[in-house]
Design a protein around this motif. Structure first.
Motif, PDB file in Angstrom:
ATOM      1  N   MET A  49     -45.019  -1.475 -10.533  1.00  0.00           N
ATOM      2  CA  MET A  49     -44.102  -2.549 -10.915  1.00  0.00           C
ATOM      3  C   MET A  49     -44.435  -3.859 -10.209  1.00  0.00           C
TER       4      MET A  49
ATOM      5  N   ASP B 213     -39.263   6.270 -14.928  1.00  0.00           N
ATOM      6  CA  ASP B 213     -40.032   7.227 -14.134  1.00  0.00           C
ATOM      7  C   ASP B 213     -39.443   7.319 -12.725  1.00  0.00           C
ATOM      8  N   LEU B 214     -39.096   6.170 -12.176  1.00  0.00           N
ATOM      9  CA  LEU B 214     -38.565   6.115 -10.823  1.00  0.00           C
ATOM     10  C   LEU B 214     -37.261   6.896 -10.711  1.00  0.00           C
TER      11      LEU B 214
ATOM     12  N   SER C 110     -46.559   6.687 -16.622  1.00  0.00           N
ATOM     13  CA  SER C 110     -46.433   5.410 -15.912  1.00  0.00           C
ATOM     14  C   SER C 110     -47.811   4.798 -15.678  1.00  0.00           C
ATOM     15  N   VAL C 111     -48.785   5.657 -15.354  1.00  0.00           N
ATOM     16  CA  VAL C 111     -50.145   5.152 -15.140  1.00  0.00           C
ATOM     17  C   VAL C 111     -50.707   4.592 -16.441  1.00  0.00           C
TER      18      VAL C 111
ATOM     19  N   LEU D  92     -42.185  -2.454 -17.065  1.00  0.00           N
ATOM     20  CA  LEU D  92     -41.277  -2.393 -15.920  1.00  0.00           C
ATOM     21  C   LEU D  92     -40.124  -1.443 -16.220  1.00  0.00           C
TER      22      LEU D  92
ATOM     23  N   VAL E  69     -49.192   1.165 -17.204  1.00  0.00           N
ATOM     24  CA  VAL E  69     -49.718   0.025 -16.468  1.00  0.00           C
ATOM     25  C   VAL E  69     -51.165  -0.253 -16.873  1.00  0.00           C
ATOM     26  N   MET E  70     -51.870   0.815 -17.269  1.00  0.00           N
ATOM     27  CA  MET E  70     -53.234   0.604 -17.763  1.00  0.00           C
ATOM     28  C   MET E  70     -53.212  -0.111 -19.110  1.00  0.00           C
TER      29      MET E  70
ATOM     30  N   HIS F 254     -41.487   2.135 -16.021  1.00  0.00           N
ATOM     31  CA  HIS F 254     -41.672   2.579 -14.633  1.00  0.00           C
ATOM     32  C   HIS F 254     -40.339   2.904 -13.998  1.00  0.00           C
ATOM     33  N   PHE F 255     -39.329   2.128 -14.336  1.00  0.00           N
ATOM     34  CA  PHE F 255     -38.009   2.379 -13.777  1.00  0.00           C
ATOM     35  C   PHE F 255     -37.498   3.746 -14.208  1.00  0.00           C
TER      36      PHE F 255
ATOM     37  N   MET G  81     -49.193  12.548  -7.460  1.00  0.00           N
ATOM     38  CA  MET G  81     -49.413  13.951  -7.820  1.00  0.00           C
ATOM     39  C   MET G  81     -49.305  14.837  -6.583  1.00  0.00           C
TER      40      MET G  81
ATOM     41  N   ILE H 194     -44.893  15.469 -13.697  1.00  0.00           N
ATOM     42  CA  ILE H 194     -46.298  15.039 -13.799  1.00  0.00           C
ATOM     43  C   ILE H 194     -46.513  14.252 -15.082  1.00  0.00           C
TER      44      ILE H 194
ATOM     45  N   TRP I  38     -51.103  -2.395 -19.988  1.00  0.00           N
ATOM     46  CA  TRP I  38     -50.938  -3.808 -19.661  1.00  0.00           C
ATOM     47  C   TRP I  38     -52.232  -4.389 -19.091  1.00  0.00           C
ATOM     48  N   ALA I  39     -52.880  -3.621 -18.184  1.00  0.00           N
ATOM     49  CA  ALA I  39     -54.128  -4.099 -17.584  1.00  0.00           C
ATOM     50  C   ALA I  39     -55.180  -4.327 -18.655  1.00  0.00           C
TER      51      ALA I  39
ATOM     52  N   PHE J 222     -51.679   7.046  -8.395  1.00  0.00           N
ATOM     53  CA  PHE J 222     -51.478   8.207  -9.267  1.00  0.00           C
ATOM     54  C   PHE J 222     -51.789   9.496  -8.515  1.00  0.00           C
TER      55      PHE J 222
ATOM     56  N   ILE K  98     -45.045  10.696 -14.584  1.00  0.00           N
ATOM     57  CA  ILE K  98     -45.859   9.892 -13.670  1.00  0.00           C
ATOM     58  C   ILE K  98     -47.144   9.461 -14.365  1.00  0.00           C
ATOM     59  N   THR K  99     -47.758  10.399 -15.093  1.00  0.00           N
ATOM     60  CA  THR K  99     -48.976  10.058 -15.835  1.00  0.00           C
ATOM     61  C   THR K  99     -48.697   8.961 -16.849  1.00  0.00           C
TER      62      THR K  99
END
Lengths: 587, 117, 196
Positions: free
Chosen positions: B79, C183-184, C73-74, C177, C77-78, C180-181, B40, C67, C80-81, B36, C70-71
């Protein structure tokens, strides 16, 4: 996971499924998630669209045989806008042409070959209880259905259906009437349907194959559907993008495909300009070339199964055929601009695409040759499926060979956009793929219904269709070589150079109308046999692949117990074996 | 097997991570945070570089390079591609080949004289 | 009926059906956006001149959006974690944040678009704008789609956590997934449209 108990643990409800309570009419026959029901839905709908597309063509063939002549009876039914006094206007001819192509390719052949045969046979042939994603499977059928309805409805909007060719080239397609917008929307539904189906087929093939069924023990049909699914998955999205761009050009005033300074009917178009009509061609053909392999690969798969079964010997060169299939699938993505040789691409890029195109002919020849050699030394049974499968071989051969000059830049110059092209691709798809699809229907009908189709009617259907196909399409090579362009609503009648070959248009037309008559025994046979056909057991053809282990017709969950593969798919006439064939699924 | 253990074993199989032990997830979370931060920073970098108005070919190359690094971080770590099975990677490599063909061949074939050939 | 390998992995591939399915779908999406980028390349290289992105578009706003995505996306994934750590409450916070950030992205885009329209800049104005609106518009549809799926897993779909936590975790991962894609794609779209 080698004990039977472990296998049962992954399918704890197998026995339960076979005594599944009735879900009610709608969930059983209409909104079913069972791959067999969905497969039959695709097949019937696909067949209906095939016959509709065929009817459109029969109308065109009247105009081509007798340009400007009023069509008796039917002409008046089609209305004053399209056939004033029973005489076809050019716009209607263009509608018929564009929709015949679109419907045959996207609503007829692919739904039947992939949606129908793929859905019904694939899970059975790999020993799976269903597809990996049953609800997604149902969704993909209904998406296809919506796309089909959209295409049909487009005939009734002002201006009629799409009439810019099945290829919808810009800028003509961008300035065309509402029907073209409906074509785009229809295509978006159809593409979505294919993408969902492709995801399902690939996942199912990899994950749900039976124990012992390694990739090199797959029936060739499974490999064919597997590679086809990759073509659909990766080649369709660019057409989806292109369709969206064309939609933007048509409704949002953009100029993705409209060059600057375009003049339409004497008026300069008020648009931003700066677009590139060739962008459409690139994106369209990026899909449409792999699409032709989508049309042929399932057919090769069907023919391979039927040839092995009816020669009572293994396929010759199975490994070569599989590697050729994979290589063909890969190459199909980098040949597309051989449809664009006349667009001013320069010698370097023309050389590139000619080279890849010549290379791609090799795997096709390998597969065809292997199938032909597979006949050698066989104890051939000439039942109806086998007749169609064997006829496929020379017909596809003619289609394939006549493609070679088209793939060479210089030879393409006099042939591009002539009737030669039409003859070439119809040979591959009509007495090619469609014959293979007929073969598949006769072959797998007993598995789906528990009854055989009538052999006599089948042989009449076969003989008539084979003769008629050649009567229709062989003369078109001559017409094309004489220089007659495609998409001319009078079949070339206005041109002096075409006069010596015009009579062939009449021949082709009578061939087409006669061909329609020979489909009657097939249609009758199909429906009559569902109720009155000769009853059969589970394996009437004495075949070796796993689908024949299931009851005919198979219940929900397909198999009474989870099958296992013990050997290759074509163990026929094995020396020293107890009987003339050793099924893949017998221990 | 108790259902908890079964769930643990099942989730162990179900993911690209080799075990669901808390320490392992913690390690992965640390990686997510580092990625992350990197993303940034790279975002700031790419915007900053654009202010220099470099000649177009160089600007394109630099911007694509930075974007590729950012994209790779998302793909590899968010991913989980860095620990993904070969089958998935094979499909993506195949897709990448066709992606490159699609991006380059039309432009090279019909460049309207932009390229020198 | 139970389809095998929906929840547990198949031993020889090491994968569940859903994992393969989502990656296949993402491969098709790569080709979809690839075609759009190819269109951008062909049209731009064929144009006599092309405006630099920052002369027409709002770079600061788009940077904020980058931003934001991207955030998100974090947080995805968090989310899921958190499920992997069996912390359902934390999952809900992260998933909710992901959806919220998606909303922020859409709102900022709304302001961008309406500002353009207000200035008389529409898709039909020129090819730069045609590409801008079409590419970001399609991307936006994907953001929206992802949000709908995420909202389902935060809301009605969360019932699955109680009956089959492993399956639920896998489905959230697969949904992630896709997110994220999205975002990508933006990571490439942003410099291409706004900075070059």
């Amino acid at each position: 996971m080698s004990e039977p108990g472990a296998v049962a643990a992954t399918r704890p409800h197998a026995a339960h499924d076979l005594h599944h309570e009735a879900l009610g009419f709608w969930r059983t026959y209409v909104f079913s998630v069972d791959h067999k029901v969905i497969g039959i839905q695709y097949a019937i709908t696909g067949l209906l669209f095939l016959f509709f597309g065929f009817t459109l063509m029969m109308l065109m063939r009247w105009q081509l045989a007798y340009p400007g002549a009023p069509l008796p009876l039917i002409g008046r039914l089609l209305g004053e806008a399209r056939m004033p006094g029973g005489m076809m206007v050019p716009e209607f001819y263009n509608e018929l042409g564009a929709m015949h192509g679109t419907i045959m390719v996207f609503l007829g052949v692919v739904p039947l070959a992939v949606g129908g045969f793929g859905n019904f046979v694939l899970p059975l042939q790999i020993g799976a209880p269903d597809m990996a994603f049953p609800r997604l499977n149902m969704a993909s059928y209904w998406c296809f259905f919506l796309g089909g309805v959209t295409m049909l409805v487009s005939f009734f909007v002002p201006g009629g259906a799409a009439q810019s060719g099945w290829t919808s080239y810009a800028p003509l397609s961008v300035i065309a009437g509402t029907g073209q917008t409906m074509w785009i929307i229809g295509m978006l539904f159809l593409i979505t349907s294919s993408l969902l189906g492709a995801v399902n087929f690939i996942t199912t093939t990899i994950q749900l194959r039976a124990k012992g069924l390694t990739f090199m023990r797959f029936p060739f049909f499974v490999w064919a559907q597997f590679v086809t699914s990759f073509l659909l998955l990766l080649a369709f999205p660019p057409l989806e993008a292109a369709a969206i761009l064309q939609l933007m050009d048509r409704v949002a005033g953009t100029s993705f495909f409209l060059p600057s300074g375009l003049v339409v009917s004497g008026q300069v178009l008020q648009h931003a300009g700066g677009g590139n009509p060739l962008l459409w061609q690139h994106l369209f053909w990026f899909l449409a070339h792999p699409e032709v392999y989508v049309l042929i690969l399932p057919a090769m798969g069907i023919v391979a199964e039927i040839v092995a079964n009816n020669t009572r010997k293994p396929l010759w060169g199975y490994r070569s055929m599989v590697y050729s299939l994979i290589f063909l699938g890969f190459m199909s993505f980098i040949v597309w601009a051989h449809h664009m040789f006349m667009t001013g691409m320069g010698t370097a890029m023309a050389a590139f695409f000619q080279t890849t195109t010549m290379i791609i002919s090799i795997p096709s020849v390998v597969i065809l040759t292997a199938l032909i050699i597979s006949l050698w030394g066989g104890s051939i049974r000439f039942n109806t499926p086998m007749l169609f499968a064997v006829a496929f071989l020379p017909m596809f051969g003619i289609g394939g060979l006549t493609g070679l000059p088209l793939g060479l830049n210089v030879a393409d110059i006099p042939l591009h956009d002539t009737y030669y092209v039409i003859a070439h691709f119809h040979y591959v798809v009509a007495p090619g793929t469609i014959f293979a699809l007929f073969a598949g229907i006769y072959y797998w009908f007993p598995k789906a219904t528990g009854r055989k189709m009538n052999e006599t009617l089948g042989k009449i259907h076969f003989a008539g269709s084979l003769v008629c196909m050649n009567v229709i399409f062989m003369p078109m090579f001559l017409v094309g070589l004489a220089g007659v362009s495609r998409r001319l609503y009078d079949g070339g009648a206005a041109y002096d150079f075409a006069q010596p070959v015009l009579h062939w248009n009449v021949v082709s037309s009578w061939g087409a109308w006669t061909m329609a008559l020979f489909q009657v025994p097939f249609i009758f046979n199909f429906f009559w046999s569902i109720w009155k056909g000769e009853k059969t057991g589970d394996n009437p053809w004495e075949a070796t692949t796993i689908e024949w282990a299931a009851p005919s017709p198979p219940p929900h969950g397909n198999f009474l117990e989870a099958p296992q593969a013990y050997r290759g798919p074509y163990e026929y006439s094995v020396p020293g074996a107890a009987k003339g064939f050793v099924p893949q699924y017998e221990a | 097997m108790t259902s908890d253990h079964a769930a643990g074993v099942a989730s162990e199989h179900a993911t690209g991570i080799t075990s669901d032990h808390a320490a392992d997830i913690d390690r992965h979370v640390k990686i997510y945070i580092s990625v992350f931060v990197a993303l940034m920073v790279l975002t700031i970098v790419t915007v900053a570089i654009s202010r220099f108005h470099l000649p177009v070919p160089i600007a394109v190359a630099v911007a694509l390079l930075v974007a590729t690094i950012k994209g790779s971080l998302v793909a590899c770590y968010f991913m989980h591609l860095i620990s993904e099975k070969k089958l998935i990677l094979a499909v993506l490599v195949l897709t990448a080949v066709f992606f490159v063909a699609l991006l380059t061949l039309p432009a090279v074939t019909h460049s309207n004289g932009y390229w020198i050939h | 009926m139970d389809i095998p390998y929906t929840v547990e992995v198949r031993r020889d591939t090491g994968l569940t059906n859903g994992k393969i399915g989502i990656w296949l779908f993402l491969a098709s999406e790569v080709m979809l956006f690839g075609a759009l980028f190819a269109s951008y390349i062909l049209i731009r290289t064929g144009a006599p001149s092309w405006p630099r992105g920052d002369t027409i578009l709002n770079v600061p706003l788009a940077t904020v959006n980058t931003i934001v995505l991207i955030t998100s996306s974090v947080t995805m994934v968090m989310a899921w974690a958190s499920l992997m750590r069996h912390r359902f409450g934390t999952f809900r916070i992260y998933m909710g944040t992901t959806i919220l950030l998606g909303c922020v992205f859409l709102v900022i885009k709304y302001f961008e678009y309406s500002h353009k329209f207000h200035d008389g800049l529409y898709p039909g104005t020129n090819n730069f704008l045609a590409l801008y609106f079409t590419l970001t518009g399609l991307h936006m549809l994907h953001v929206f789609g992802g949000m709908v799926v995420n909202a389902y897993f935060l809301g009605p779909g969360a019932k699955l956590w109680k009956t089959n936590p492993v399956w639920f975790t896998n489905r959230v991962e697969n949904s992630g997934l896709f997110w994220h894609f999205v975002d990508l794609v933006w990571i490439f779209l942003f410099p291409t449209l706004y900075l070059l």
